[in-house]
Write an enzyme that holds these catalytic residues in place. Structure first.
Site, short mmCIF file in Angstrom:
data_model
loop_
_atom_site.label_atom_id
_atom_site.label_comp_id
_atom_site.label_asym_id
_atom_site.label_seq_id
_atom_site.Cartn_x
_atom_site.Cartn_y
_atom_site.Cartn_z
N PRO A 1 0.79 -1.22 0.00
CG PRO A 1 -0.39 -1.27 2.02
CD PRO A 1 0.52 -2.07 1.16
CG ASN A 2 -0.34 4.35 1.17
OD1 ASN A 2 -1.32 4.78 0.57
ND2 ASN A 2 -0.40 3.93 2.42
NE ARG B 1 3.43 7.35 2.47
CZ ARG B 1 3.80 6.20 2.97
NH1 ARG B 1 4.19 5.22 2.18
NH2 ARG B 1 3.78 6.00 4.26
CE1 TYR C 1 8.72 5.49 2.74
CE2 TYR C 1 7.32 7.42 2.89
CZ TYR C 1 7.72 6.19 3.37
OH TYR C 1 7.11 5.67 4.48
CG ASN D 1 8.36 -1.45 0.82
OD1 ASN D 1 7.63 -1.48 1.80
ND2 ASN D 1 9.10 -0.39 0.53
CB ALA E 1 0.87 0.56 6.37
CD GLU F 1 9.93 -6.60 6.52
OE1 GLU F 1 9.97 -5.53 7.15
OE2 GLU F 1 9.66 -7.70 7.06
CG HIS G 1 10.83 -1.56 5.24
ND1 HIS G 1 9.47 -1.42 5.09
CD2 HIS G 1 11.04 -2.73 5.88
CE1 HIS G 1 8.88 -2.46 5.63
NE2 HIS G 1 9.80 -3.29 6.10
NE ARG H 1 9.67 7.05 8.54
CZ ARG H 1 8.74 6.80 7.62
NH1 ARG H 1 8.89 5.80 6.78
NH2 ARG H 1 7.66 7.54 7.54
#
Length: 170
Positions: free
Chosen positions: A10-11, A18, A23, A74, A77, A98, A100, A107
């Protein structure tokens, strides 16, 4: 020729729009092109898939069982709460890394928790788009051991955490 699935949750379709301070300014299409080209240079075919819908991502993982040699993922969320995606990865023998873009450990506290990582062979974070190419390299190494429960207590924190290895920082 190996086949790898590049999957984004998502996103991530909003890359370039964004939070560019977190990012960057590059788009998902640019990311996909970079990984496809990197894969081709390493005799590897990369298929790309992005969805904002958990069920579509679960279905894609299931469909890739036996159809690809690895998954670069990735989860966005979903990283922090999707046991459905974790179970999907756990139900297939296909190794997954995985990834990111940002350093999730630097963060908000909730971002430091991954329910997905234990089902993966490695976790790459904070290396920007290059982290996806790092993930491809890990898959091409043939790593198959999963991080497993409690991985964060067994391996030193870093940008790259791989099962079976104490620490890898490049």
């Amino acid at each position: 020729m190996k086949k790898i699935l590049l999957m984004n949750g998502p996103n991530l379709n909003m890359l370039g729009i964004r939070e560019p301070g977190v990012y960057g300014n590059n788009t998902l299409a640019e990311l996909e092109r970079q990984v496809i080209e990197y894969g081709a240079a390493h005799d590897c075919e990369v298929e790309c898939f992005q969805s904002n819908h958990e069920g579509d991502l679960v279905e894609k993982i299931h469909a890739m069982h036996g159809a690809c040699d690895g998954i670069i993922y990735n989860p966005g969320a979903h990283t922090h709460y999707s046991y459905a995606l974790r179970d999907a990865l756990g139900s297939v023998s296909t190794p997954c890394v995985e990834v990111h873009i940002s350093d999730v450990d630097a963060r908000e506290p909730f971002r430091r928790i991954s329910v997905i990582a234990p089902a993966c062979v490695a976790q790459v974070k904070g290396r920007g788009f290059a982290g996806y190419c790092d993930a491809l390299d890990i898959l091409l190494e043939g790593v198959t051991e999963r991080l497993g429960e409690g991985y964060e207590n067994r391996y030193k924190s870093g940008q790259v955490i791989m099962a079976g290895r104490d620490y890898r920082d490049e």
